[in-house]
Scaffold this motif. Structure first.
Motif, short mmCIF file in Angstrom:
data_model
loop_
_atom_site.label_atom_id
_atom_site.label_comp_id
_atom_site.label_asym_id
_atom_site.label_seq_id
_atom_site.Cartn_x
_atom_site.Cartn_y
_atom_site.Cartn_z
N TYR A 225 -57.62 -34.62 36.31
CA TYR A 225 -56.45 -34.89 35.47
C TYR A 225 -56.97 -35.29 34.09
O TYR A 225 -57.34 -36.43 33.87
CB TYR A 225 -55.59 -36.00 36.07
N ASN B 106 -50.33 -48.55 45.97
CA ASN B 106 -51.13 -47.52 45.30
C ASN B 106 -50.51 -47.09 43.98
O ASN B 106 -49.33 -46.73 43.92
CB ASN B 106 -51.22 -46.29 46.21
N GLU B 107 -51.32 -47.14 42.93
CA GLU B 107 -50.96 -46.61 41.60
C GLU B 107 -49.57 -47.04 41.16
O GLU B 107 -48.71 -46.21 40.88
CB GLU B 107 -51.06 -45.09 41.60
N GLU C 41 -60.08 -43.88 44.71
CA GLU C 41 -59.83 -42.43 44.75
C GLU C 41 -60.58 -41.74 43.63
O GLU C 41 -60.65 -42.27 42.52
CB GLU C 41 -58.33 -42.11 44.54
N ASN D 189 -52.20 -29.87 49.26
CA ASN D 189 -53.08 -30.52 48.30
C ASN D 189 -54.49 -30.18 48.75
O ASN D 189 -54.89 -30.50 49.87
CB ASN D 189 -52.83 -32.04 48.31
N HIS E 96 -51.47 -43.43 53.00
CA HIS E 96 -51.04 -44.48 52.07
C HIS E 96 -50.07 -45.41 52.81
O HIS E 96 -49.17 -45.95 52.22
CB HIS E 96 -50.29 -43.88 50.88
N TYR F 220 -45.83 -47.12 46.86
CA TYR F 220 -46.50 -45.98 46.24
C TYR F 220 -45.75 -45.59 44.98
O TYR F 220 -44.54 -45.37 45.01
CB TYR F 220 -46.50 -44.86 47.28
N TYR G 226 -59.66 -39.90 38.11
CA TYR G 226 -59.77 -38.45 38.32
C TYR G 226 -60.37 -37.80 37.07
O TYR G 226 -59.89 -36.76 36.62
CB TYR G 226 -58.39 -37.88 38.63
N ASP H 194 -46.75 -37.90 47.36
CA ASP H 194 -47.56 -36.68 47.45
C ASP H 194 -48.03 -36.51 48.90
O ASP H 194 -49.21 -36.40 49.17
CB ASP H 194 -48.76 -36.79 46.49
N LYS I 292 -57.49 -31.12 47.79
CA LYS I 292 -58.62 -31.97 47.37
C LYS I 292 -59.51 -32.38 48.54
O LYS I 292 -60.42 -33.19 48.39
CB LYS I 292 -58.11 -33.20 46.62
C1 GCB Z 1 -53.39 -39.97 43.53
C2 GCB Z 1 -52.58 -40.46 44.66
C3 GCB Z 1 -52.69 -39.55 45.87
C4 GCB Z 1 -52.55 -38.11 45.41
C5 GCB Z 1 -53.72 -37.81 44.53
C6 GCB Z 1 -53.71 -36.40 43.96
O1 GCB Z 1 -53.74 -40.69 42.64
O2 GCB Z 1 -52.88 -41.77 45.01
O3 GCB Z 1 -51.70 -39.90 46.79
O4 GCB Z 1 -52.46 -37.24 46.47
O5 GCB Z 1 -53.72 -38.68 43.44
O6 GCB Z 1 -54.14 -35.48 44.64
O7 GCB Z 1 -53.27 -36.23 42.83
#
Ligand code: GCB
Length: 637
Positions: free
Chosen positions: A517, A452-453, A541, A607, A389, A414, A513, A213, A609
């Motif tokens: 999500y 990550n994840e 996160e 993105n 990341h 990742y 999240y 991402d 966020k």
């Molecule tokens: C996550 C990822 C991050 C994404 C983020 C998102 O869990 O680690 O790389 O950009 O969510 O915005 O969904």
């Protein structure tokens, strides 16, 4: 000091010159079976290049776009031989117009190094493939037995490097430095012809893999230098405080425990000097081998911390060489439910950051970029950042040292890496080693993250465990962690962070999240968190999208009010976290480019966020998080 001996597990350091051939081969075989040979990706990485004599090769380079890799393969797709005139590393512009040549470098195709190609030419915005970079340079080389290395801060992703038609080497990994030795005889006084084939294609068996991402910025994205070093030189060193006994603050006169690594075995009687002039330190160590352990105490040292980011000039020298750095001294440790900085519990008020300049829509690499990004983190009242990341430019970790910002540094393991592949594990280890080697003197870095994840499976856990073990071998003074996932919705709204990797990390970190999500943000009101591991718990996160300037009500996704509400619910929940909760790095500082984000009204390739938008404006959610951090600063330290 077992950890400082670890660099010797690089294969070549095991092999003694006095071993005869059969013994060497037997030794290599045994070490290979033990898995030792796989450990060494690039054991010749030269660190602290800022302080070395070098010719900068930054600037304008010529290029050829080569999506079919015509300059590398023939028409049967076989690799071209080194001296083939059709190979793009061999020849410059056609000598005259009638010459039959179907390629050539010319000024009308020029690009700036460092810098990703995507932002430099509109036609490269989405380009993923090969671009050949070329520049010429003159060089007055000394004839005193000096050694020469071409050093790259980072090239994304694969770099094949050629000088004057000879291949120097190939490197994979888009965010870490590497260097190749240049034989002195190859360097000319006039018109050296340097070519780098850069390929940023994504592959399933690379690190990162096909799916991320973030924007896959290609090119020579960081500095390029020709280093000039004496025959025996200081390749790398560690000057750091020894890890204290569990739970203990550093002694009044703390101990430095480290090593100096020379590029080759020194001459008999050689010594290594370590000086810290401000502290009146001047020590000498006998260099009996390539790796010289050092150990001494530091009277009157002021410990480094976010409130007092004091750095000392450290000079490492031999008879022929000298390397100078600015180093802070501190200890860090996960102890029981807490993280102790210099023996005292610390609460981490963090933020995740991508290595991107959002205003100019490009990879971040300059000092000004680092000032912008870390300055914004400071505005949020952060004392910590998660550099997501992948390893960011060295300007970031160096500036974090001087600003007193704690750092989580990560490799791009990742999502769905090929966890069953030993080759992929080697690639991840190579990047881990390069990240740690580059930055092991940075006081700001307190956490090495191995990914990550990553989805839980036995193969994934073995893979990640192996990376954690390697990180700890290379550096036993910092915490090792990874951003884990949580499967939501446990019994009685209790979410348990029970990923089996929790057993091996120092800090149990997870991404959540709640309300973005799945469900709405008010889910936070009834959700509780825990982990079966008796370790500090960290939220690596949390975030929601909000398009700057789009205002509606808090139930409308993508508006600023929704994002604001999300953070209000989150921060209220944080106040109910268990007593092992030690900090958080919300997602994310700035809006960032991602090819996965294609909502035609709110995202359009971004993105959203960020707590700041791409122009640097604060969104409403910024103030919620800032208020929480202001309160935490007063109440939790
Ligand atoms: C996550 C990822 C991050 C994404 C983020 C998102 O869990 O680690 O790389 O950009 O969510 O915005 O969904």
């Amino acid at each position: 000091m077992p950890w400082i001996l670890k660099p010797t597990d690089k294969l070549n350091l095991y092999l003694k010159p006095e071993m005869n051939k059969p013994v060497r081969y037997l030794f290599i075989l045994i070490l290979t079976v033990l898995g030792v040979s796989r450990l060494s990706a690039q054991n010749n990485l030269i660190t602290n290049v800022q302080s070395r004599k070098a010719l900068s090769l930054n600037g304008t380079w010529q290029y050829i776009v080569d999506p079919y890799e015509t300059g590398f393969y023939d028409y049967r797709f076989k690799e071209l031989k080194e001296d083939n005139p059709d190979a793009y590393w061999n020849t410059d512009i056609p000598k005259n117009k009638s010459e039959k040549k179907e390629h050539g470098y010319a000024d009308k195709y020029s690009i700036t190094v460092p810098g990703d190609w995507n932002h430099q030419k509109p036609e490269f915005l989405f380009y993923e493939g090969t671009i050949w970079y070329k520049r010429s340079f003159d060089y007055q080389k000394p004839t005193d037995g000096s050694k020469f290395y071409l050093w790259f801060g980072a090239v994304n992703y694969r770099a094949d490097v050629y000088l004057n038609g000879k291949k120097l080497g190939m490197h994979k990994g888009g965010f870490t430095p590497f260097n190749f030795e240049v034989p002195a005889a190859l360097l000319k006084e006039k018109g050296n012809f340097l070519v780098v084939k850069v390929d940023n294609k994504r592959y399933a068996d690379e690190v990162p893999t096909l799916n991320t991402d973030w924007w896959n910025y290609g090119g020579i994205t960081r500095d390029v230098k020709l280093l000039e070093l004496p025959a025996t030189f200081i390749q790398d060193f560690v000057v750091q405080l020894k890890k204290p006994l569990p739970g203990q603050a550093p002694a009044k006169t703390p101990e430095v425990d480290g090593w100096v690594k020379l590029n080759q075995a020194p001459a008999a009687g050689e010594v290594v000097n370590v000086e810290i002039p401000q502290l009146g330190i001047k020590k000498q160590f006998a260099a009996t081998g390539q790796l010289v352990p050092i150990n001494f105490t530091l009277p009157k040292v002021q410990l480094w911390s976010p409130g007092n980011p004091v750095l000392y000039k450290v000079i490492v020298s031999t008879k022929t060489d000298r390397s100078e750095d600015k180093i802070g001294f501190r200890t860090i440790e996960a102890y029981g439910k807490q993280v102790l900085l210099n023996g005292k519990p610390i609460f981490m008020r963090g933020i995740c950051i991508h290595g991107e300049n959002p205003k100019e829509v490009r990879r971040a690499y300059t000092r000004a970029d680092a000032e912008y990004l870390l300055g914004k983190a400071k505005e949020l009242n952060c004392n910590m950042v998660r550099l997501a990341h992948y390893p960011h430019d060295e300007t970031m970790t160096r500036l974090a040292d001087s600003l007193g910002i704690l750092v989580w540094s990560e490799i791009p393991v990742y999502w769905t890496i090929q966890f069953t592949s030993n080759e992929v594990l080697d690639k991840a280890k190579a990047q881990l080693e390069e990240m740690i080697t580059r930055d092991h003197n940075r006081a700001s870095i307190i956490i090495w993250s191995v990914g990550n994840e990553t989805p839980v499976s036995p193969a994934r856990t073995d893979f990640m465990h192996s990376l954690i073990t390697r990180a700890k071998q290379l550096d036993g003074t910092r915490m090792v962690s990874a951003a884990l996932e949580v499967s939501n919705g446990g019994l009685n709204n209790l979410n348990v962070v029970d990923d089996p990797l929790g057993e091996f990390v120092d800090l149990v970190a997870f991404n959540e999240y709640l309300g973005w999500y799945g469900g709405m943000p008010d889910k936070c009101r009834t959700t509780n968190w825990s982990t079966p591991y008796n370790k500090p718990l960290f939220i690596s996160e949390t975030g929601a999208e909000g398009k700057s300037g789009f205002h509606a009500d808090s139930l409308t996704r993508f508006d600023e009010e929704f994002q604001e509400w999300y953070f209000k619910e989150q921060t209220a929940m944080l106040k109910r976290m268990p007593d092992n909760f030690v900090g958080i790095t919300p997602w994310v500082l700035n809006d960032f480019k991602s090819p996965k984000r294609n909502n035609p009204y709110y995202q359009e390739g971004w993105n959203r966020k960020g707590l700041f938008d791409d122009k640097g404006n604060k969104k409403k959610a910024f103030y919620v998080m800032k208020a929480y951090y202001d309160e935490m600063e007063k109440t939790k330290q």
